[in-house]
Design an enzyme around this catalytic site. Structure first.
Site, PDB file in Angstrom:
ATOM      1  N   SER A   8       0.876  -1.188   0.000  1.00 28.70           N
ATOM      2  CA  SER A   8       0.000   0.000   0.000  1.00 28.70           C
ATOM      3  C   SER A   8       0.909   1.232   0.000  1.00 28.70           C
ATOM      4  O   SER A   8       0.994   1.969   0.968  1.00 28.70           O
ATOM      5  CB  SER A   8      -0.915   0.001   1.226  1.00 28.70           C
ATOM      6  OG  SER A   8      -0.180   0.130   2.412  1.00 28.70           O
ATOM      7  N   HIS A  39      -3.431  -6.004   2.312  1.00 32.22           N
ATOM      8  CA  HIS A  39      -2.554  -7.036   2.888  1.00 32.22           C
ATOM      9  C   HIS A  39      -3.290  -8.356   3.112  1.00 32.22           C
ATOM     10  O   HIS A  39      -2.696  -9.346   3.527  1.00 32.22           O
ATOM     11  CB  HIS A  39      -1.960  -6.563   4.218  1.00 32.22           C
ATOM     12  CG  HIS A  39      -1.011  -5.419   4.065  1.00 32.22           C
ATOM     13  ND1 HIS A  39      -0.515  -4.715   5.125  1.00 32.22           N
ATOM     14  CD2 HIS A  39      -0.456  -4.863   2.956  1.00 32.22           C
ATOM     15  CE1 HIS A  39       0.302  -3.765   4.693  1.00 32.22           C
ATOM     16  NE2 HIS A  39       0.351  -3.828   3.369  1.00 32.22           N
ATOM     17  N   GLN A  95      -6.572  -1.770   7.012  1.00 30.11           N
ATOM     18  CA  GLN A  95      -5.417  -2.607   6.659  1.00 30.11           C
ATOM     19  C   GLN A  95      -4.779  -3.313   7.866  1.00 30.11           C
ATOM     20  O   GLN A  95      -4.345  -4.451   7.763  1.00 30.11           O
ATOM     21  CB  GLN A  95      -4.381  -1.736   5.956  1.00 30.11           C
ATOM     22  CG  GLN A  95      -3.120  -2.471   5.523  1.00 30.11           C
ATOM     23  CD  GLN A  95      -2.167  -1.534   4.801  1.00 30.11           C
ATOM     24  OE1 GLN A  95      -2.372  -1.221   3.650  1.00 30.11           O
ATOM     25  NE2 GLN A  95      -1.135  -1.086   5.485  1.00 30.11           N
ATOM     26  N   GLU A  96      -4.715  -2.588   9.002  1.00 29.65           N
ATOM     27  CA  GLU A  96      -4.017  -3.175  10.154  1.00 29.65           C
ATOM     28  C   GLU A  96      -4.753  -2.882  11.454  1.00 29.65           C
ATOM     29  O   GLU A  96      -5.120  -1.735  11.716  1.00 29.65           O
ATOM     30  CB  GLU A  96      -2.592  -2.598  10.264  1.00 29.65           C
ATOM     31  CG  GLU A  96      -1.741  -2.903   9.054  1.00 29.65           C
ATOM     32  CD  GLU A  96      -0.418  -2.144   9.060  1.00 29.65           C
ATOM     33  OE1 GLU A  96       0.101  -1.859  10.155  1.00 29.65           O
ATOM     34  OE2 GLU A  96       0.075  -1.837   7.975  1.00 29.65           O
ATOM     35  N   GLU A 115       1.421  -9.426   6.797  1.00 26.55           N
ATOM     36  CA  GLU A 115       2.324  -8.982   7.859  1.00 26.55           C
ATOM     37  C   GLU A 115       2.376  -9.930   9.050  1.00 26.55           C
ATOM     38  O   GLU A 115       2.813  -9.551  10.135  1.00 26.55           O
ATOM     39  CB  GLU A 115       1.922  -7.580   8.341  1.00 26.55           C
ATOM     40  CG  GLU A 115       2.129  -6.517   7.299  1.00 26.55           C
ATOM     41  CD  GLU A 115       2.026  -5.109   7.870  1.00 26.55           C
ATOM     42  OE1 GLU A 115       1.778  -4.954   9.078  1.00 26.55           O
ATOM     43  OE2 GLU A 115       2.201  -4.172   7.093  1.00 26.55           O
ATOM     44  N   ASP A 148      -4.152   1.038  11.289  1.00 30.72           N
ATOM     45  CA  ASP A 148      -3.715   1.702  10.067  1.00 30.72           C
ATOM     46  C   ASP A 148      -4.855   1.508   9.077  1.00 30.72           C
ATOM     47  O   ASP A 148      -5.056   0.403   8.566  1.00 30.72           O
ATOM     48  CB  ASP A 148      -2.416   1.074   9.544  1.00 30.72           C
ATOM     49  CG  ASP A 148      -1.944   1.755   8.256  1.00 30.72           C
ATOM     50  OD1 ASP A 148      -2.594   2.741   7.833  1.00 30.72           O
ATOM     51  OD2 ASP A 148      -0.936   1.292   7.678  1.00 30.72           O
ATOM     52  N   GLU A 177      -3.679   5.603  11.815  1.00 30.66           N
ATOM     53  CA  GLU A 177      -2.753   5.959  10.741  1.00 30.66           C
ATOM     54  C   GLU A 177      -3.509   6.082   9.427  1.00 30.66           C
ATOM     55  O   GLU A 177      -4.432   5.309   9.164  1.00 30.66           O
ATOM     56  CB  GLU A 177      -1.699   4.832  10.663  1.00 30.66           C
ATOM     57  CG  GLU A 177      -0.642   4.996   9.601  1.00 30.66           C
ATOM     58  CD  GLU A 177       0.295   3.784   9.593  1.00 30.66           C
ATOM     59  OE1 GLU A 177       0.525   3.174  10.680  1.00 30.66           O
ATOM     60  OE2 GLU A 177       0.784   3.416   8.508  1.00 30.66           O
ATOM     61  N   ASP A 217       1.357   8.396   7.106  1.00 20.17           N
ATOM     62  CA  ASP A 217       2.227   7.405   6.451  1.00 20.17           C
ATOM     63  C   ASP A 217       2.264   7.752   4.958  1.00 20.17           C
ATOM     64  O   ASP A 217       3.162   8.461   4.500  1.00 20.17           O
ATOM     65  CB  ASP A 217       1.706   5.990   6.705  1.00 20.17           C
ATOM     66  CG  ASP A 217       2.456   4.940   5.885  1.00 20.17           C
ATOM     67  OD1 ASP A 217       3.533   5.255   5.355  1.00 20.17           O
ATOM     68  OD2 ASP A 217       1.962   3.794   5.753  1.00 20.17           O
ATOM     69  N   LYS A 268       9.496   5.263   7.550  1.00 18.05           N
ATOM     70  CA  LYS A 268       9.891   4.062   6.802  1.00 18.05           C
ATOM     71  C   LYS A 268      11.078   4.450   5.932  1.00 18.05           C
ATOM     72  O   LYS A 268      10.890   5.164   4.927  1.00 18.05           O
ATOM     73  CB  LYS A 268       8.744   3.616   5.883  1.00 18.05           C
ATOM     74  CG  LYS A 268       7.508   3.059   6.576  1.00 18.05           C
ATOM     75  CD  LYS A 268       6.381   2.940   5.547  1.00 18.05           C
ATOM     76  CE  LYS A 268       5.247   2.060   5.999  1.00 18.05           C
ATOM     77  NZ  LYS A 268       4.081   2.158   5.072  1.00 18.05           N
ATOM     78  N   HIS A 313       8.454  -1.160   9.599  1.00 19.07           N
ATOM     79  CA  HIS A 313       8.809  -2.139   8.569  1.00 19.07           C
ATOM     80  C   HIS A 313       7.933  -1.905   7.330  1.00 19.07           C
ATOM     81  O   HIS A 313       7.152  -0.953   7.292  1.00 19.07           O
ATOM     82  CB  HIS A 313       8.588  -3.545   9.139  1.00 19.07           C
ATOM     83  CG  HIS A 313       7.124  -3.865   9.317  1.00 19.07           C
ATOM     84  ND1 HIS A 313       6.610  -5.128   9.347  1.00 19.07           N
ATOM     85  CD2 HIS A 313       6.040  -3.026   9.460  1.00 19.07           C
ATOM     86  CE1 HIS A 313       5.300  -5.081   9.493  1.00 19.07           C
ATOM     87  NE2 HIS A 313       4.935  -3.817   9.573  1.00 19.07           N
ATOM     88  N   ARG A 314       8.007  -2.799   6.346  1.00 19.80           N
ATOM     89  CA  ARG A 314       7.073  -2.789   5.225  1.00 19.80           C
ATOM     90  C   ARG A 314       6.341  -4.133   5.174  1.00 19.80           C
ATOM     91  O   ARG A 314       6.739  -5.098   5.810  1.00 19.80           O
ATOM     92  CB  ARG A 314       7.795  -2.557   3.871  1.00 19.80           C
ATOM     93  CG  ARG A 314       8.518  -1.250   3.726  1.00 19.80           C
ATOM     94  CD  ARG A 314       7.688  -0.008   3.974  1.00 19.80           C
ATOM     95  NE  ARG A 314       6.491   0.177   3.181  1.00 19.80           N
ATOM     96  CZ  ARG A 314       6.310   1.107   2.252  1.00 19.80           C
ATOM     97  NH1 ARG A 314       7.290   1.951   1.968  1.00 19.80           N
ATOM     98  NH2 ARG A 314       5.160   1.243   1.617  1.00 19.80           N
ATOM     99  N   SER A 315       5.296  -4.185   4.361  1.00 19.32           N
ATOM    100  CA  SER A 315       4.518  -5.431   4.324  1.00 19.32           C
ATOM    101  C   SER A 315       5.274  -6.566   3.641  1.00 19.32           C
ATOM    102  O   SER A 315       5.018  -7.738   3.907  1.00 19.32           O
ATOM    103  CB  SER A 315       3.168  -5.197   3.652  1.00 19.32           C
ATOM    104  OG  SER A 315       3.332  -4.612   2.380  1.00 19.32           O
ATOM    105  N   LYS A 361       6.399  -0.381  14.359  1.00 19.53           N
ATOM    106  CA  LYS A 361       5.520  -1.329  13.681  1.00 19.53           C
ATOM    107  C   LYS A 361       6.426  -2.386  13.062  1.00 19.53           C
ATOM    108  O   LYS A 361       7.201  -2.086  12.149  1.00 19.53           O
ATOM    109  CB  LYS A 361       4.729  -0.640  12.557  1.00 19.53           C
ATOM    110  CG  LYS A 361       3.629   0.247  13.038  1.00 19.53           C
ATOM    111  CD  LYS A 361       2.433   0.372  12.077  1.00 19.53           C
ATOM    112  CE  LYS A 361       2.723   0.408  10.607  1.00 19.53           C
ATOM    113  NZ  LYS A 361       1.517   0.618   9.791  1.00 19.53           N
TER     114      LYS A 361
END
Ligand code: PEP
Ligand code: MG
Length: 401
Positions: free
Chosen positions: A40, A149, A157-158, A193, A225, A266, A301, A326, A354-356, A377
Site C-alpha cells: 500500500s 494485505h 489494513q491493520e 504482515e 492503520d 494511521e 504514512d 519508513k 517495517h514494510r509489508s 511497527k
C-alpha cells in the site's frame, strides 16, 4: 571509513518477490543489508526500481556497477558524505535512475559497517548520528490484517496491539494476546504482515473481539492503520460495501475512539486529503500523546512518506500529530534521519515501521531504538521475519544495560 568491496544480489522477500541485498566490506569486516518493499505504497514515495517482470536485476546491476565504481576504494569522513554522494550520483528527485532500493541497501549496509568498525551497537551509532536519545519503542504488533494485505477480508489494513514498556515485558504480553486472539478466531488465515486475516460483517466486530483482551493488561491499547488511500475513489470511501463521505468517515473514527481504547489512527484519509486530516486531528487528536478519552494520535504514512518537506508541510497545517518513519519511502538513512528531525521539530512523535514485504534484516529495530521512537511497527507474531525484529529489540535491551 573506506569501502573495499561491494556485492549486490537479488533475494526473495516474505511475499516471495525479489528484493535487493548488498554486502559491503571495509577493512576485515563485512556488513549486509536488504531492503523491504511496500504494497500500500504512497504515490509520493521514492522510486523502487523494478524490472518489467517484477525483479530487481537492474537495481542489483546499478549497485554492482555504477555505485560500486563510485564508492569502492574511496575514503568517507562521514556517512552523510557517502549518502549525499549516492543521492547526487542518482541525480533525480525521487531516486528513479539508480533506484531507491539500490541506494538504501548501500546506505544501510554502510551504517552497519561503520558501527562494526567503531565497535558499537548499531542503535547507538544511529542515535549519535541523529542526535537523539535512545529508548525502547512501544510495540505496535499487528494482530489482524485487512485491506490490500489480506484481500480486504477486513476493511482497515491493520489492527494493532500497542504495548508500552521494556521489550522484555511487552513482548510476553503481546504473545499472550496474540495466542488468545488466535484461539478465538479458530483457523483464520495469515495476512501479509503475519497477523490473522479473519472476516467480520461490521466495522466494530474486530474491536469488540480485541478490546477485552487488551483490557486484561495495563499499558496496552489498540491502533489501526486504515490505509485509506486503498478504499478511496472519487471523493468516496468504501468500507464493507458502504460509501462514506469524509465527514461520515470522521464520525466513524470518532465513535470508534469513544468506544474502544484506540491509541492511534494511521492514514485515516487518502494521501492528498490534507484538509480532512486537519479536521480529524483538531477533533480527536491528542497533542500530548498520552491516552485520554477519545483522544488519539493521528499518524501520517502515505500522507508524509518519510519526506522531511511533506512532514514540515503537514506540521504547518496541523494535519497530524505523529509520523510513520519508513526508511525505504525516502531511500537513504541520511534522509530518514532528516525526516525524524522534521518530526521532532514539529513536536510530533515518530513511529518507525517495517514494510509489508520484509526480509530478515533487523535494521528497523535498531533505528527505532536509536531515534527514541514512540513505537515500532514490526508486524504480527506469525512470521519469522517479523519475529526477528522483536528478537533484535530484546538483544538491544541487553546491550543497553
Ligand atoms: C503500512 O501501510 O504502514 C505498511 C507497513 O504497509 P506497506 O508496507 O504495504 O505500505
Ligand atoms: Mg500505513
Amino acid at each position: 571509513m573506506r569501502i573495499d568491496a561491494l556485492t549486490a544480489r537479488s533475494i526473495p522477500d516474505t511475499r516471495g518477490r525479489p528484493t535487493i541485498e548488498v554486502t559491503l566490506q571495509g577493512s576485515t569486516l563485512k556488513a549486509t543489508a536488504s531492503v523491504p518493499s511496500g504494497k500500500s505504497t504512497g504515490s509520493h514515495e521514492a522510486f523502487e526500481l523494478r524490472d518489467e517482470d517484477g525483479g530487481v536485476q537492474t537495481a542489483v546491476a546499478h549497485a554492482n556497477g555504477e555505485i560500486a565504481q563510485t564508492i569502492v576504494g574511496r575514503q568517507f569522513d562521514t556517512l552523510d558524505e557517502l549518502d549525499t554522494l549516492l543521492i547526487e550520483l542518482d541525480g533525480t528527485p525521487n531516486k528513479s535512475r539508480l533506484g531507491a532500493n539500490a541506494i538504501l541497501a548501500v546506505s544501510i549496509a554502510a551504517q552497519r559497517l561503520a558501527a562494526q568498525l567503531e565497535g558499537i551497537p548499531l542503535w547507538r551509532a544511529i542515535a549519535t548520528r541523529a542526535g537523539t536519545t535512545p529508548s525502547a519503542p512501544r510495540l505496535y504488533v499487528n494482530v489482524m490484517n485487512g485491506g490490500v494485505h489480506a484481500d480486504f477480508r477486513l476493511p482497515f489494513q491493520e489492527y494493532i496491539l500497542v504495548v508500552e514498556g521494556a521489550t522484555s515485558e511487552a513482548l510476553p504480553i503481546a504473545r499472550e494476546v496474540f495466542a488468545k486472539l488466535g484461539e478465538k478466531l479458530g483457523n483464520a488465515p495469515m495476512g501479509d504482515e503475519g497477523g490473522y486475516a479473519p472476516t467480520f460483517a461490521t466495522l466494530e466486530e474486530p474491536f469488540d473481539l480485541l478490546a477485552p483482551l487488551v483490557a486484561e493488561h495495563s499499558h496496552t491499547s489498540i491502533a489501526i492503520d486504515a490505509a485509506a488511500s486503498e478504499f478511496y475513489k472519487d471523493g468516496v470511501y468504501t468500507l464493507l460495501s458502504k460509501a462514506y463521505s469524509p465527514d461520515e468517515l470522521t464520525t466513524v473514527y470518532r465513535e470508534l475512539t469513544e468506544r474502544f481504547p484506540i491509541h492511534s489512527i494511521e492514514d485515516p484519509f487518502s494521501e492528498d486529503a490534507a484538509r480532512d486530516f486537519t479536521r480529524l486531528t483538531a477533533a480527536i487528536g491528542n497533542p500530548s500523546t498520552s491516552l485520554g478519552a477519545g483522544k488519539v494520535l493521528i499518524v501520517g504514512d502515505d500522507l508524509t512518506v518519510t519526506n522531511p518537506s511533506r512532514i514540515a508541510s503537514a506540521a504547518n497545517t496541523k494535519e497530524i500529530n505523529a509520523v510513520l518513519i519508513k526508511p525505504n519511502q525516502i531511500g537513504s538513512v541520511k534522509e530518514a534521519i532528516e525526516a525524524v528531525r522534521a518530526t521532532y521539530a514539529a513536536g510530533f512523535v515518530a513511529i518507525a515501521s517495517h514494510r509489508s514485504g520484509e526480509t530478515d534484516d533487523t535494521f528497523i529495530a535498531d533505528f527505532a531504538y536509536g531515534i527514541g521512537a514512540h513505537g515500532i511497527k514490526a508486524g504480527g507474531l506469525g512470521q519469522k521475519e517479523r519475529l526477528e525484529k522483536y528478537e533484535r529489540l530484546l538483544e538491544i535491551e541487553q546491550e543497553a544495560r
